[in-house]
Design a protein around this motif. Structure first.
Motif, mmCIF file in Angstrom:
data_model
loop_
_atom_site.group_PDB
_atom_site.id
_atom_site.type_symbol
_atom_site.label_atom_id
_atom_site.label_comp_id
_atom_site.label_asym_id
_atom_site.label_seq_id
_atom_site.Cartn_x
_atom_site.Cartn_y
_atom_site.Cartn_z
ATOM 1 N N TRP A 161 29.891 -48.039 49.141
ATOM 2 C CA TRP A 161 30.387 -48.555 47.581
ATOM 3 C C TRP A 161 29.574 -48.244 46.557
ATOM 4 O O TRP A 161 30.077 -48.049 45.931
ATOM 5 C CB TRP A 161 29.984 -50.081 48.340
ATOM 6 N N ALA A 162 29.155 -47.541 46.927
ATOM 7 C CA ALA A 162 27.871 -46.998 45.465
ATOM 8 C C ALA A 162 28.410 -45.913 44.602
ATOM 9 O O ALA A 162 28.461 -46.110 43.951
ATOM 10 C CB ALA A 162 26.058 -46.812 46.486
ATOM 11 N N VAL A 163 28.699 -45.319 45.889
ATOM 12 C CA VAL A 163 29.049 -43.859 45.252
ATOM 13 C C VAL A 163 30.509 -44.132 44.876
ATOM 14 O O VAL A 163 30.913 -43.619 43.942
ATOM 15 C CB VAL A 163 29.824 -42.877 46.787
ATOM 16 N N GLU A 164 31.425 -44.913 45.258
ATOM 17 C CA GLU A 164 32.769 -45.808 45.168
ATOM 18 C C GLU A 164 32.459 -46.167 43.657
ATOM 19 O O GLU A 164 33.066 -46.484 42.273
ATOM 20 C CB GLU A 164 33.088 -46.595 45.292
ATOM 21 N N MET A 165 31.197 -46.954 43.252
ATOM 22 C CA MET A 165 31.299 -47.669 42.075
ATOM 23 C C MET A 165 30.616 -46.488 41.253
ATOM 24 O O MET A 165 30.872 -46.713 40.325
ATOM 25 C CB MET A 165 29.712 -48.682 42.600
ATOM 26 N N ALA A 166 29.704 -45.964 41.805
ATOM 27 C CA ALA A 166 29.420 -44.831 40.589
ATOM 28 C C ALA A 166 30.757 -44.047 40.187
ATOM 29 O O ALA A 166 30.473 -43.279 38.869
ATOM 30 C CB ALA A 166 28.355 -43.729 41.049
ATOM 31 N N THR A 167 31.517 -43.567 40.682
ATOM 32 C CA THR A 167 32.779 -43.249 40.493
ATOM 33 C C THR A 167 33.350 -43.677 39.544
ATOM 34 O O THR A 167 34.158 -43.698 38.166
ATOM 35 C CB THR A 167 33.339 -43.123 41.727
ATOM 36 N N GLN A 168 33.856 -44.960 39.430
ATOM 37 C CA GLN A 168 34.228 -46.001 38.799
ATOM 38 C C GLN A 168 33.751 -46.021 37.202
ATOM 39 O O GLN A 168 34.516 -46.117 36.275
ATOM 40 C CB GLN A 168 34.172 -47.628 38.978
ATOM 41 N N ILE A 169 32.467 -46.002 37.233
ATOM 42 C CA ILE A 169 31.447 -45.794 35.787
ATOM 43 C C ILE A 169 30.923 -44.658 35.596
ATOM 44 O O ILE A 169 30.503 -44.315 34.225
ATOM 45 C CB ILE A 169 30.147 -46.950 36.327
ATOM 46 N N GLY A 170 31.886 -43.926 35.895
ATOM 47 C CA GLY A 170 31.845 -42.837 35.259
ATOM 48 C C GLY A 170 30.046 -42.303 35.832
ATOM 49 O O GLY A 170 29.558 -41.452 35.150
ATOM 50 N N LEU A 171 29.621 -42.919 36.322
ATOM 51 C CA LEU A 171 28.030 -42.088 36.262
ATOM 52 C C LEU A 171 27.729 -40.965 36.811
ATOM 53 O O LEU A 171 26.736 -40.399 36.789
ATOM 54 C CB LEU A 171 27.344 -43.143 37.538
ATOM 55 N N LEU A 172 28.554 -40.237 37.565
ATOM 56 C CA LEU A 172 28.339 -39.038 37.921
ATOM 57 C C LEU A 172 28.730 -37.789 37.442
ATOM 58 O O LEU A 172 28.523 -36.700 37.932
ATOM 59 C CB LEU A 172 29.639 -38.752 39.725
ATOM 60 N N SER A 173 29.638 -38.550 36.004
ATOM 61 C CA SER A 173 29.875 -37.534 34.870
ATOM 62 C C SER A 173 29.819 -37.867 34.251
ATOM 63 O O SER A 173 31.396 -37.806 33.264
ATOM 64 C CB SER A 173 31.095 -36.591 35.291
ATOM 65 N N PRO A 174 28.907 -38.456 33.604
ATOM 66 C CA PRO A 174 28.463 -38.618 32.607
ATOM 67 C C PRO A 174 28.261 -38.115 30.898
ATOM 68 O O PRO A 174 27.751 -37.031 30.921
ATOM 69 C CB PRO A 174 26.969 -39.315 32.594
ATOM 70 N N PRO A 175 28.133 -38.880 29.885
ATOM 71 C CA PRO A 175 28.511 -38.188 28.519
ATOM 72 C C PRO A 175 26.987 -37.194 29.117
ATOM 73 O O PRO A 175 25.685 -37.758 29.224
ATOM 74 C CB PRO A 175 28.678 -39.243 27.486
ATOM 75 N N ARG A 176 26.917 -36.229 27.639
ATOM 76 C CA ARG A 176 25.733 -35.448 27.817
ATOM 77 C C ARG A 176 24.936 -35.889 27.210
ATOM 78 O O ARG A 176 24.453 -35.481 26.046
ATOM 79 C CB ARG A 176 25.674 -33.263 27.586
ATOM 80 N N ASP A 177 24.275 -37.191 26.715
ATOM 81 C CA ASP A 177 23.981 -38.267 25.599
ATOM 82 C C ASP A 177 22.514 -37.878 26.412
ATOM 83 O O ASP A 177 21.855 -39.133 26.866
ATOM 84 C CB ASP A 177 24.099 -39.363 25.056
ATOM 85 N N SER A 178 21.677 -37.003 26.200
ATOM 86 C CA SER A 178 19.625 -36.973 27.211
ATOM 87 C C SER A 178 19.147 -37.970 26.441
ATOM 88 O O SER A 178 18.980 -39.049 25.274
ATOM 89 C CB SER A 178 19.711 -35.964 27.076
ATOM 90 N N PHE A 179 18.095 -38.507 26.944
ATOM 91 C CA PHE A 179 16.758 -39.238 26.865
ATOM 92 C C PHE A 179 16.157 -38.924 25.779
ATOM 93 O O PHE A 179 16.322 -39.699 24.446
ATOM 94 C CB PHE A 179 15.946 -39.740 27.826
ATOM 95 N N LEU A 180 16.023 -37.565 24.813
ATOM 96 C CA LEU A 180 15.487 -37.206 24.136
ATOM 97 C C LEU A 180 16.487 -37.642 22.821
ATOM 98 O O LEU A 180 16.210 -38.044 21.705
ATOM 99 C CB LEU A 180 15.014 -35.822 23.992
ATOM 100 N N ASP A 181 17.473 -37.080 23.157
ATOM 101 C CA ASP A 181 18.818 -37.157 22.121
ATOM 102 C C ASP A 181 19.780 -38.126 21.112
ATOM 103 O O ASP A 181 20.133 -38.787 21.361
ATOM 104 C CB ASP A 181 19.751 -35.755 22.052
ATOM 105 N N GLY A 182 19.155 -39.665 22.308
ATOM 106 C CA GLY A 182 19.993 -40.382 22.518
ATOM 107 C C GLY A 182 19.626 -41.763 21.172
ATOM 108 O O GLY A 182 19.048 -41.237 20.415
ATOM 109 N N PRO A 183 20.226 -42.621 21.119
ATOM 110 C CA PRO A 183 20.225 -43.519 20.330
ATOM 111 C C PRO A 183 18.797 -43.896 19.473
ATOM 112 O O PRO A 183 18.271 -44.400 20.690
ATOM 113 C CB PRO A 183 21.026 -45.149 20.413
ATOM 114 N N VAL A 184 18.393 -44.373 18.460
ATOM 115 C CA VAL A 184 17.522 -44.888 18.375
ATOM 116 C C VAL A 184 17.004 -46.577 18.691
ATOM 117 O O VAL A 184 15.968 -47.146 19.627
ATOM 118 C CB VAL A 184 16.627 -44.612 16.392
ATOM 119 N N ASN A 185 17.884 -47.228 18.960
ATOM 120 C CA ASN A 185 17.362 -48.493 20.022
ATOM 121 C C ASN A 185 17.309 -48.379 21.133
ATOM 122 O O ASN A 185 17.179 -47.461 21.966
ATOM 123 C CB ASN A 185 19.562 -48.915 19.858
ATOM 124 N N GLY A 186 16.115 -49.293 21.364
ATOM 125 C CA GLY A 186 15.146 -48.601 22.539
ATOM 126 C C GLY A 186 16.499 -49.611 23.566
ATOM 127 O O GLY A 186 16.045 -48.811 24.548
#
Length: 633
Positions: A222-247
Motif C-alpha cells: 500500500w505504501a508503494v501504491e500511495m507513493a505512486t498516486q501522489i507522484g512521490l517516486l518521480s517528483p519534480p526536480r525542486d531540490s532542498f536548496l533551490d526550493g521556495p523561500v517559505n519555510g
C-alpha cells in the motif's frame, strides 16, 4: 596485609564520600567470545581489510590495559561540520558500547507528543522513546527526515505536512519495548486504528507510517501504491536548496524528496530479504546532495557518552547516502534476478542462462567494488564502529558471497570465484564478531536477525564439512574444528539474547539448533545458553530467564528506556524459552528466506514458515489462508 579488621571497617565507614563521588566510574567494556575467546586464525587473511580497524585495535588494547592507540594517529580529519561543532575524540566510541550513549537532539525539547496521541500523557517519557528510536532503528531503516518531523510536531496537530497522529503513534510503537501489557502495544493498537481511518487518503506521513508498520506485507505494498498516486517516486526536480523561500514549503519539499529515497531503500532491502521482484523499478528522480556540503538535507545525529564532555557524530548523512547508492545496485540485481534472462530449474527455482551468468555477475561486482572503494573516510573499514556502519558493510559482504555462490565454476573462473567468495565470507564473519566485541548482542536490534541467521547456518555447514572430511577426528583436540564451532555458537548466542526482544530470533535459534549435531548442542547448552544441569539439560532455568525479562520490562515501564518491538506474540513471558521440544510454535506466517546461500536458490523451500513446519513442533490447530490480513516477516 596483616591490618586489623577494625581499621578496615573504619575506613569503609568514614571514607570521604565527596572524594569518591568525584571519581569517574570505569565505563570501558569488552565482550568476550563464547567457547573460544580469541579471534579465529582463519580470519587473519591478507585481503581482510577489517583486521586493522580501530574497533578491533582498541578492544585488544583494552584487554592489555593500554590507554592509547595507534589508530588515533591513523585517523584522518573528520567530515566537514560547522566551526562551532565539537571535534569528537575516538576514545569513547571505540571503548564503549553504542547503547551507552545518549542522543543529543535539541528539537525534541520543543515537542509535545501528547498532543498527537491519546495513549500517553507523559511527554518526557515519549521524548525519550523518540530519541532512542532515532539512535537505534532509525539508523538502519530510515523512514522520514529527522528534522522536519519534530519541527512540524512542535506546532501541534494543526501542522500536518511532515507529522500526523498516525505517524507519531507508529514511531512510538517502534520505539517501545513490546509486550501486550505496555505502551508499545497500546501505541500499535492506536496506530492501527488510525491507519484504518486514513489508509484511503494518500499522504506523505501515511506512507512513512506504512514503512514503520511494514512487517505486514500488504501495508508495504500500500505504501508503494500511495507513493505512486501522489507522484512521490518521480517528483519534480525542486531540490532542498533551490526550493521556495517559505519555510513550510521548504520542509515539505525536503521531506518529500527524502521520503522518496527512504521508501526506495526500504523496498530494495525488503525484496532482497524476501526474494521477491521489486515493486519500484528504478531509484527516485531526485539527486542526492553531497553530505559534505549539504548535511542539513540529511540531518545530523549527535551522541554523548557517559563521562565524555564532547559530542560524537554518527555521520548519518554519509551513512544514508551510502545506503542509497548500494541499494540501487541491490535493486538492479533483483530486477535481473526475476528478469527475462532467467530460466526455470528442475528444483523449482530460477537460474541465469549460462551465457550471461558470469558477465552479469562481473558487472555487478564492478559496481559494488566501486561503491566500496569510494566510501567516505568515516565509513571505511578502519573507521567503522557504530552498529549501522557494521551492518552496512556486512550487507555488502553478504551480497558478494551470495552472488558468487551462484557462479558455475569453470577452469577459467574457478580461482577468481573462490577467492571473492571466501574473502566475502571471511569479512562477513569478522564484522559480526566486531559487532559483538564492541556492542554485544543483548541490546535489542531488530536488524541483527538477518546477519546472525546467515552467519549461523554458513558456519554450521563448515563444521559439518570438517567433520565429514575427517571421520576419525578427535574433536576436543582439534583447534580448527573448535574455532569453526565457536562461530555458530556466537550466532546462537546473538539470536538467544535478541529473542528476549524479538520472536523472529527465537524461531531462527530453534531452527539453527535443530540442524546442530549433538556435540554442538551440548556446547550450546554449556557455553552459551547456560542450561541448568538440575533440569537434565533439556531446558533453560526458566525462572532466572523470565525474571530477567520481566525485570527489564518493569524497569523500562518506570524509566521509559526504549527497547524494541517483536514481530509476533511475545515469546516466553511465562514459559521456558530454551525448550524446542516441549513447546509448540504458534502463529508462524513468514515469507522470510532463512537458510539460503545463493541468489539462485529456490526461496520457497527456504521460507521460515515452511522450515518451522518441517523442523519444529507447529501447533496444527492454527491455520491461515491467503486471505488473512498481511504476512509477518
Amino acid at each position: 596485609m596483616g591490618g586489623p579488621p577494625e581499621s578496615i571497617l573504619r575506613r569503609i565507614k568514614e571514607g570521604d564520600l565527596l572524594l569518591q563521588l568525584s571519581l569517574k566510574p570505569e565505563m570501558r567494556f569488552r565482550y568476550v567470545f563464547p567457547y573460544v575467546s580469541e579471534m579465529p586464525a582463519h580470519l587473519y587473511r591478507p585481503d581482510n581489510p577489517y583486521i586493522e580497524s580501530c574497533i578491533y585495535e582498541w578492544s585488544a588494547l583494552q584487554r592489555s590495559g593500554f590507554e592509547m592507540s595507534t589508530c588515533t594517529n591513523k585517523r584522518t580529519t573528520d567530515s566537514p561540520r560547522s566551526s562551532s561543532s565539537p571535534e569528537p575524540r575516538p576514545e569513547s566510541i571505540y571503548l564503549m558500547p553504542f547503547h551507552a550513549a545518549e542522543i543529543i537532539e535539541p528539537l525534541l525539547n520543543d515537542i509535545f507528543p501528547s498532543k498527537w496521541t491519546v495513549v500517553c500523557t507523559d511527554d518526557v517519557l515519549m521524548r525519550r522513546l523518540i530519541a532512542a528510536w532515532l539512535s537505534a532503528e532509525y539508523q538502519w531503516i530510515v523512514v522520514l527526515q529527522k528534522d522536519c518531523f519534530p519541527q512540524d510536531m512542535a506546532h501541534g496537530p494543526g501542522r500536518r505536512g511532515c507529522c500526523s497522529s498516525l505517524l507519531v503513534n507508529a514511531v512510538l510503537a517502534n520505539a517501545s519495548y513490546w509486550s501486550p501489557h505496555n505502551l508499545a502495544y497500546q501505541f500499535l493498537a492506536e496506530a492501527k486504528r488510525l491507519w484504518e481511518l486514513e489508509s484511503d487518503t494518500p499522504r506523505l506521513t501515511t506512507i512513512q507510517a506504512a514503512i514503520l508498520g511494514a512487517y505486514c506485507i500488504l501495508i508495504y505494498k500500500w505504501a508503494v501504491e500511495m507513493a505512486t498516486q501522489i507522484g512521490l517516486l518521480s517528483p519534480p526536480r525542486d531540490s532542498f536548496l533551490d526550493g521556495p523561500v517559505n519555510g513550510k514549503q521548504r520542509r515539505k519539499t525536503l521531506s518529500r524528496n527524502f521520503t522518496a529515497w527512504a521508501l526506495f531503500n526500504f523496498q530494495a532491502l525488503h525484496v532482497y530479504i524476501l526474494f521477491e521482484p521489486p515493486l519500484i523499478k528504478k531509484p527516485p528522480d531526485v539527486p542526492l546532495p553531497d553530505p559534505a556540503t549539504n548535511p542539513e538535507w540529511y540531518g545530523q545525529i549527535w551522541l554523548k557518552y557517559p563521562g565524555d564532555s564532547k559530542l560524537h557524530t554518527t555521520h548519518f548523512p554519509y551513512q544514508f547516502q551510502a545506503q542509497c547508492q548500494v541499494r540501487v545496485t541491490m535493486n538492479d540485481m533483483w530486477m535481473e534476478r526475476f528478469g527475462s534472462s532467467r530460466q526455470s530449474s528442475p528444483e523449482g527455482g530460477t537460474t541465469m542462462l549460462p551465457s550471461t551468468q558470469l558477465e552479469q555477475t562481473t558487472e555487478f561486482y564492478a559496481r559494488l567494488k566501486a561503491w566500496f572503494d569510494s566510501l567516505p573516510d568515516p565509513l571505511t573499514p578502519p573507521r567503522i564502529v557504530f552498529p549501522s556502519q557494521i551492518l552496512l558493510h556486512s550487507n555488502y559482504q553478504n551480497i558478494l558471497a551470495n552472488r558468487y555462490e551462484s557462479i558455475t565454476p569453470t577452469s577459467s573462473n574457478v580461482e577468481m570465484t573462490n577467492t571473492i567468495k571466501q574473502a566475502a565470507s571471511c569479512n562477513f564473519e569478522t564484522l559480526l564478531r566486531f559487532y559483538y566485541l564492541r556492542h554485544g548482542f543483548s541490546y535489542g536490534d531488530q536488524f541483527l536477525v538477518q546477519p546472525l541467521n546467515t552467519l549461523g547456518f554458513w558456519s554450521l555447514s563448515k563444521v559439518h564439512a570438517i567433520v565429514s572430511q575427517n571421520h576419525e577426528i578427535h574433536e576436543e583436540n582439534n583447534s580448527e574444528l573448535k574455532a569453526t564451532q565457536s562461530t555458530p555458537l556466537l550466532a546462537a548466542k546473538g539470536l538467544y539474547e535478541q529473542s528476549a526482544s524479538f520472536y523472529l530470533d527465537r524461531l531462527t535459534l530453534q531452527l539453527l539448533r535443530s540442524k546442530m549435531r549433538p556435540q554442538e548442542r551440548n556446547l550450546l547448552e554449556s557455553e552459551v545458553l547456560f542450561y541448568d544441569r538440575d533440569y537434565a539439560g533439556h531446558h533453560l532455568p526458566g525462572n532466572q530467564h523470565d525474571n530477567r525479562i520481566k525485570s527489564e520490562e518493569n524497569n523500562k515501564k518506570k524509566d521509559g528506556q526504549a527497547g524494541s518491538q517483536t514481530v509476533s506474540d511475545r515469546a516466553g513471558d511465562n514459559k521456558d524459552q530454551g525448550s524446542t521440544e516441549k513447546e509448540p510454535i504458534r502463529e508462524v506466517r513468514s515469507k522470510w528466506v532463512v537458510t539460503v546461500r545463493s541468489v539462485d536458490d529456490d526461496p520457497e523451500i527456504h521460507r521460515l514458515q515452511k522450515l518451522v513446519k518441517d523442523n519444529l513442533k507447529l501447533d496444527e490447530t492454527v491455520e491461515w489462508s491467503d486471505e488473512d490480513e498481511g504476512a509477518f516477516y
